[in-house]
Write an enzyme that holds these catalytic residues in place. Structure first.
Site, PDB file in Angstrom:
ATOM      1  N   LYS A  86       2.954  10.875  28.859  1.00  0.00           N
ATOM      2  CA  LYS A  86       3.996  11.627  29.566  1.00  0.00           C
ATOM      3  C   LYS A  86       3.477  11.973  30.948  1.00  0.00           C
ATOM      4  O   LYS A  86       2.502  12.707  31.100  1.00  0.00           O
ATOM      5  CB  LYS A  86       4.384  12.924  28.847  1.00  0.00           C
ATOM      6  N   GLU A  91      -8.341  19.143  29.276  1.00  0.00           N
ATOM      7  CA  GLU A  91      -8.973  19.280  30.605  1.00  0.00           C
ATOM      8  C   GLU A  91      -8.137  20.297  31.361  1.00  0.00           C
ATOM      9  O   GLU A  91      -7.018  19.987  31.786  1.00  0.00           O
ATOM     10  CB  GLU A  91      -8.945  17.945  31.355  1.00  0.00           C
ATOM     11  N   CYS A 127      -8.416  20.866  40.231  1.00  0.00           N
ATOM     12  CA  CYS A 127      -9.056  21.669  39.182  1.00  0.00           C
ATOM     13  C   CYS A 127     -10.465  22.094  39.565  1.00  0.00           C
ATOM     14  O   CYS A 127     -10.912  23.164  39.195  1.00  0.00           O
ATOM     15  CB  CYS A 127      -9.055  20.911  37.864  1.00  0.00           C
ATOM     16  N   GLU A 158      -6.674  31.252  38.766  1.00  0.00           N
ATOM     17  CA  GLU A 158      -6.681  29.937  39.417  1.00  0.00           C
ATOM     18  C   GLU A 158      -5.461  29.903  40.344  1.00  0.00           C
ATOM     19  O   GLU A 158      -4.319  29.828  39.884  1.00  0.00           O
ATOM     20  CB  GLU A 158      -6.584  28.814  38.379  1.00  0.00           C
TER      21      GLU A 158
HETATM   22  P1  NAD Z   1       0.970  22.109  33.809  1.00  0.00           P
HETATM   23  O1  NAD Z   1       0.138  22.600  32.686  1.00  0.00           O
HETATM   24  O2  NAD Z   1       2.106  22.940  34.277  1.00  0.00           O
HETATM   25  O3  NAD Z   1       1.623  20.688  33.424  1.00  0.00           O
HETATM   26  C1  NAD Z   1       0.801  19.635  32.954  1.00  0.00           C
HETATM   27  C2  NAD Z   1       1.649  18.700  32.108  1.00  0.00           C
HETATM   28  O4  NAD Z   1       2.066  19.398  30.931  1.00  0.00           O
HETATM   29  C3  NAD Z   1       2.912  18.212  32.800  1.00  0.00           C
HETATM   30  O5  NAD Z   1       3.124  16.856  32.487  1.00  0.00           O
HETATM   31  C4  NAD Z   1       3.991  19.093  32.178  1.00  0.00           C
HETATM   32  O6  NAD Z   1       5.268  18.516  32.172  1.00  0.00           O
HETATM   33  C5  NAD Z   1       3.448  19.231  30.758  1.00  0.00           C
HETATM   34  N1  NAD Z   1       4.007  20.361  30.006  1.00  0.00           N
HETATM   35  C6  NAD Z   1       4.448  21.546  30.489  1.00  0.00           C
HETATM   36  N2  NAD Z   1       4.901  22.318  29.464  1.00  0.00           N
HETATM   37  C7  NAD Z   1       4.725  21.612  28.322  1.00  0.00           C
HETATM   38  C8  NAD Z   1       5.014  21.865  26.943  1.00  0.00           C
HETATM   39  N3  NAD Z   1       5.586  22.990  26.531  1.00  0.00           N
HETATM   40  N4  NAD Z   1       4.695  20.925  26.039  1.00  0.00           N
HETATM   41  C9  NAD Z   1       4.119  19.755  26.430  1.00  0.00           C
HETATM   42  N5  NAD Z   1       3.851  19.452  27.727  1.00  0.00           N
HETATM   43  C10 NAD Z   1       4.143  20.367  28.660  1.00  0.00           C
HETATM   44  O7  NAD Z   1      -0.025  21.765  34.997  1.00  0.00           O
HETATM   45  P2  NAD Z   1       0.286  21.206  36.450  1.00  0.00           P
HETATM   46  O8  NAD Z   1       0.891  22.271  37.296  1.00  0.00           O
HETATM   47  O9  NAD Z   1       0.983  19.898  36.359  1.00  0.00           O
HETATM   48  O10 NAD Z   1      -1.200  20.912  36.958  1.00  0.00           O
HETATM   49  C11 NAD Z   1      -2.051  21.895  37.407  1.00  0.00           C
HETATM   50  C12 NAD Z   1      -3.078  22.302  36.383  1.00  0.00           C
HETATM   51  O11 NAD Z   1      -3.794  21.159  35.918  1.00  0.00           O
HETATM   52  C13 NAD Z   1      -4.129  23.230  36.951  1.00  0.00           C
HETATM   53  O12 NAD Z   1      -4.393  24.271  36.065  1.00  0.00           O
HETATM   54  C14 NAD Z   1      -5.353  22.325  37.103  1.00  0.00           C
HETATM   55  O13 NAD Z   1      -6.576  23.018  37.118  1.00  0.00           O
HETATM   56  C15 NAD Z   1      -5.195  21.440  35.932  1.00  0.00           C
HETATM   57  N6  NAD Z   1      -5.959  20.203  36.112  1.00  0.00           N
HETATM   58  C16 NAD Z   1      -7.102  20.043  35.380  1.00  0.00           C
HETATM   59  C17 NAD Z   1      -7.884  18.898  35.560  1.00  0.00           C
HETATM   60  C18 NAD Z   1      -9.151  18.688  34.770  1.00  0.00           C
HETATM   61  O14 NAD Z   1      -9.596  17.559  34.689  1.00  0.00           O
HETATM   62  N7  NAD Z   1      -9.753  19.734  34.207  1.00  0.00           N
HETATM   63  C19 NAD Z   1      -7.467  17.928  36.480  1.00  0.00           C
HETATM   64  C20 NAD Z   1      -6.291  18.136  37.206  1.00  0.00           C
HETATM   65  C21 NAD Z   1      -5.547  19.278  37.008  1.00  0.00           C
END
Ligand code: NAD
Length: 502
Positions: free
Chosen positions: A192, A267, A302, A402
């Site tokens: 997804k 992650e 991140c 964050e």
């Molecule tokens: P997010 O958690 O809002 O969304 C991530 C994904 O989860 C998206 O595809 C979203 O549609 C999906 N999602 C949202 N609600 C969901 C649910 N109820 N059930 C299933 N899937 C759901 O994060 P974001 O705003 O897209 O990205 C930013 C975050 O990602 C930050 O916290 C960042 O630190 C983290 N990040 C971590 C890494 C790592 O490797 N540790 C790398 C990049 C980003």
């Protein structure tokens, strides 16, 4: 006004807005779509399907059938490696268009997209790297513990159907870091994409298909967390969830995994520290640290090192250099080669970042620069001026949350012990950098800091090394042996040579 991105969209012309299910490119059954608005200009870019539970079910069943009955998990290691290398070659050949689509998705400037972790080479290398693991997924032979003359060994087998969910900030790289080890291990996948970065991932899926992966091995569903992600994480036919994103959604994923007894890798976010001692190259420390929160993704990374723990004797030089780096940031149309940094991804994130900046001021931190939304020509986009706070204490919201925006907090310390205490006083543990010319101190601190990756006088993400977080920054690792092994199950095999075990 920032120049329209529409001419670039029309020139690329590779946006079809269909998802991949069981080898076919399809719309959502109920024909629902999501309109993608560009974060730099507010313009409508294009639409893509919102997969509902029925679409997700079809995708998971396709992955299940491809796993249980299809050739991929049974394909010889060398053949799987060849397919992964072909994907890598196609990514390199189509690197330019992938990065342009990424710029249409999340506005990462082309000037940044073509370097380092967001580059096509890095993404291709992830497939090449994991291709090399296919014939090294070895088990063990063990001496028998109880009596009997038998051979005891372990085999590594693919974990099954993987539900992979990625965020929007580095969609190609993060997709590759999940797909490559999953395919290398022989798994099938339902991916997804984020609703804020879909088109580049759909193009990557077309290239993967072209490389000859059998139908159903990769399925891509598009749409937001609700209903698309929710249907995927709760589907009973998914064996493993592999998630990259925020801590809040990561916690939901872990609940779903617990309910369905699924394997899970997470992650998540960070609040990473840079520890700067006066014996370091302070200017370099300031440039790199401020760079992680301003250049490219404007701190929407991140591993952004958003807490600069700076010794009192290094403060003046550090702050002056960080401010200078902030003033060099150029915002605008991501296709303009002079643009260095991106807007915030959406209006919600813009409000959140501005709210946390206001909170920092209310709680007594000193705002040195930035702190406001960009005006004038940039007013239609979600741009926040590079922001530098000094006099921050580690209990303020700007030091704990964050922020995911271009905000650096400088926190003073006086000795090594205090620096370690502040560094570890966080719920996260993703990355850190120690800046000092004293090697013994560097190693003492590296061991003392609770984080998945620690840099000494520099920091970067390496695709072949384990990457992940301590504490609430995640569970499991991507890259290297840890990644591929997390897409396998271990099976123990007993082979008696005598009748003793019968
Ligand atoms: P997010 O958690 O809002 O969304 C991530 C994904 O989860 C998206 O595809 C979203 O549609 C999906 N999602 C949202 N609600 C969901 C649910 N109820 N059930 C299933 N899937 C759901 O994060 P974001 O705003 O897209 O990205 C930013 C975050 O990602 C930050 O916290 C960042 O630190 C983290 N990040 C971590 C890494 C790592 O490797 N540790 C790398 C990049 C980003």
């Amino acid at each position: 006004m920032v120049a329209s991105i529409k001419p670039h969209r029309d020139e690329i012309g590779l946006i079809d807005g269909l998802m991949l299910i069981g080898g076919e490119w399809v719309a959502a059954r109920d024909e629902k779509t999501w309109s993608h608005m560009h974060p730099a200009t507010g313009e409508h870019v294009a639409s893509f399907p919102v997969a509902g539970p029925e679409d997700v079910d079809r995708a998971v069943r396709a992955a299940r059938t491809a796993f249980d009955e299809g050739p991929w998990p049974r394909t010889r290691a060398g053949e799987r490696a060849r397919t992964l290398r072909k994907i890598a070659d196609l990514v390199r050949q189509h690197g330019d268009e992938l990065l342009k689509l990424q710029a249409l998705d999340n506005s990462v400037p082309l000037s940044f997209g073509s370097i380092y972790v967001t580059s096509a080479d890095f993404i291709a290398d992830a497939f090449d790297h994991h291709a090399g693991w296919t014939d090294k997924l070895a088990g063990e032979t063990l001496p028998p513990y109880q009596g009997g003359d038998h051979l005891m060994m372990t085999l590594r087998e693919p974990v099954g159907v993987v539900g992979a969910i990625i965020p929007w900030n580095a969609p190609l790289m993060l997709a590759a870091q999940k797909l490559a080890p999953a395919f290398a291990a022989g798994c099938t996948v339902v991916l997804k994409a984020s609703e804020y970065a879909t088109f580049a991932v759909l193009r990557l899926a077309r290239l993967i298909e072209e490389a000859g992966l059998p139908p159903g091995v990769l399925n891509v569903v598009t749409g937001p967390g609700e209903p698309t992600g929710d249907a995927l994480i709760n589907h009973p036919m998914v064996d493993k969830l592999s998630f990259t994103g925020s801590r809040a959604v990561g916690s939901l994923i872990m609940h779903a995994a617990a309910t369905g007894c699924k394997r899970v890798s997470l992650e998540l976010g960070g609040k990473s520290p840079a520890l700067v001692f006066p014996d370091a190259e302070v200017g370099a420390a300031a440039a790199v640290t401020m760079g992680t929160v301003t250049l490219g993704l404007s701190g929407q990374v991140c591993v952004a090192q958003t807490r600069a723990l700076v010794h009192a004797d290094a403060q003046e030089e550090f702050v002056a250099t960080a401010q200078m780096i902030g003033s060099m940031v150029a915002y605008g149309n991501p296709f303009d080669p002079d643009v260095t940094s991106s807007p915030l991804i959406n209006a919600k994130q813009l409000d959140r970042v501005l709210g946390l900046i206001a909170r920092g001021q209310e709680e007594g931190a000193t705002l040195v620069s930035g702190g406001v939304r960009a005006a004038g020509d940039l007013a239609d986009g979600n741009f926040v001026m590079p922001t530098l706070f000094t006099g921050v204490s580690n209990d303020m919201a700007i030091a704990r949350e964050e922020i995911f925006g271009p905000v650096l907090s400088v926190i003073p310390f006086t000795d090594e012990e205090e620096a370690v205490r502040i560094a570890n006083d966080t719920e996260y543990g993703l990355s850190a950098t120690v800046w000092t010319s004293d090697l013994k101190r560097a190693m003492r601190l590296t061991k003392a800091i609770r984080a998945g990756t620690v840099g000494i006088n520099g920091y970067q993400v390496e695709p072949h090394a384990a990457f992940g977080g301590f504490r609430q920054s995640g569970l499991g690792r991507e890259g290297g042996r840890e990644a591929i092994e997390s897409y396998t199950e271990v099976k123990t095999v007993l082979l008696p040579f005598t009748d003793e075990m019968m």
